[in-house]
Design an enzyme around this catalytic site. Sequence first.
Site, PDB file in Angstrom:
ATOM      1  N   GLY A 163       0.832  -1.204   0.000  1.00  0.00           N
ATOM      2  CA  GLY A 163       0.000   0.000   0.000  1.00  0.00           C
ATOM      3  C   GLY A 163       0.863   1.248   0.000  1.00  0.00           C
ATOM      4  O   GLY A 163       1.974   1.245   0.533  1.00  0.00           O
TER       5      GLY A 163
ATOM      6  N   GLN B 228       3.073  10.060   0.823  1.00  0.00           N
ATOM      7  CA  GLN B 228       4.361   9.363   0.949  1.00  0.00           C
ATOM      8  C   GLN B 228       5.286   9.641  -0.232  1.00  0.00           C
ATOM      9  O   GLN B 228       6.479   9.375  -0.157  1.00  0.00           O
ATOM     10  CB  GLN B 228       4.155   7.848   1.067  1.00  0.00           C
TER      11      GLN B 228
ATOM     12  N   CYS C  85       5.701   0.053   7.067  1.00  0.00           N
ATOM     13  CA  CYS C  85       5.353   1.207   6.231  1.00  0.00           C
ATOM     14  C   CYS C  85       6.548   1.552   5.361  1.00  0.00           C
ATOM     15  O   CYS C  85       7.682   1.553   5.852  1.00  0.00           O
ATOM     16  CB  CYS C  85       4.988   2.382   7.130  1.00  0.00           C
ATOM     17  N   LEU C  86       6.313   1.846   4.093  1.00  0.00           N
ATOM     18  CA  LEU C  86       7.419   2.171   3.189  1.00  0.00           C
ATOM     19  C   LEU C  86       8.124   3.465   3.603  1.00  0.00           C
ATOM     20  O   LEU C  86       9.262   3.695   3.212  1.00  0.00           O
ATOM     21  CB  LEU C  86       6.928   2.261   1.740  1.00  0.00           C
TER      22      LEU C  86
ATOM     23  N   HIS D 243      -4.605   1.917   7.509  1.00  0.00           N
ATOM     24  CA  HIS D 243      -3.228   2.434   7.547  1.00  0.00           C
ATOM     25  C   HIS D 243      -3.030   3.509   6.460  1.00  0.00           C
ATOM     26  O   HIS D 243      -2.499   4.587   6.732  1.00  0.00           O
ATOM     27  CB  HIS D 243      -2.262   1.258   7.345  1.00  0.00           C
ATOM     28  N   GLU D 244      -3.475   3.214   5.237  1.00  0.00           N
ATOM     29  CA  GLU D 244      -3.261   4.160   4.128  1.00  0.00           C
ATOM     30  C   GLU D 244      -4.127   5.404   4.288  1.00  0.00           C
ATOM     31  O   GLU D 244      -3.677   6.520   3.999  1.00  0.00           O
ATOM     32  CB  GLU D 244      -3.533   3.489   2.777  1.00  0.00           C
TER      33      GLU D 244
ATOM     34  N   HIS E   6      -2.610   7.876   6.512  1.00  0.00           N
ATOM     35  CA  HIS E   6      -1.570   8.702   5.884  1.00  0.00           C
ATOM     36  C   HIS E   6      -2.163  10.013   5.354  1.00  0.00           C
ATOM     37  O   HIS E   6      -1.487  11.040   5.344  1.00  0.00           O
ATOM     38  CB  HIS E   6      -0.922   7.966   4.706  1.00  0.00           C
TER      39      HIS E   6
HETATM   40 NI    NI Z   1       2.460   3.486   5.452  1.00  0.00          NI
END
Ligand code: NI
Length: 184
Positions: free
Chosen positions: A55, A60, A102-103, A144-145, A148
Site C-alpha cells: 500500500g 508518501q 510502512c514504506l 493504515h493508508e 496517511h
Molecule cells: Ni504506510
Amino acid sequence: MRTMLSITLDTIPILIAPHPILKAKAKPVGKADDATIRDLAAKMLASMYLAPGIGLAAPQVGQLLRLITIDLMPDNKPAPITLINPEVVALADDLATREEGCLSLPGQYAEVTRPARCKVRYLDLTGARKEIEADGLLNACLQHEIDHLEGVLFVDHLSALKRNIIMRRLAKEQRQKRDDDKRR
Ligand code: NI
C-alpha cells in the site's frame, strides 16, 4: 519515444519519516486533477511494487492529495486498487491486532490494534463510485493508508515509548545507510 513499458516502470521517490509532509493533511482530489492523478497513480503503483509494498498513499511521495494505491497480490498476481478520496463510512466495534510496516519507515514493524473491519467509499480512476468492505489484511491496509491522508503513521497508534524506540532505530539505520552509500 516513450513506450508503455517505460511508463509503467516510472517510479517516484518515497519520503522517509520524519518528514513534515508525512504529518500533513492531504487535500481532496478535484475534477481538474484527472490527468495528474492517472500519472501519479501509475507512478505510485510502480514505486510500491518496486519497494516492494502492499500500500502507498500520495503524501508518501510528496503529494498532499487523497489518493491511495493498494495491491495485496492475491495468489501472487497483481490486483491493484486505486482509491481516490477514500472515506471510512463504518468501523467495527471489535478490534484486531496485526503486525504493520510502512514504506516511509523501512525495516520497522510493530503490532497495531485497529477496528477489525471497515467499510470505505471512494472513486476509482474512471470516476465511478465504489464501496469496499474489508477485514483481515485489507482492513488494516485500508485504515493504515487512509491514516496517511490525515498525517498519521502506524507508530502514532503505539505508546510514546514504543514510537520513540522505532523512530530512533529508523534514524540510526537511515544514517548508517547514507554512510554506506557514500562509501560505495
Ligand atoms: Ni504506510
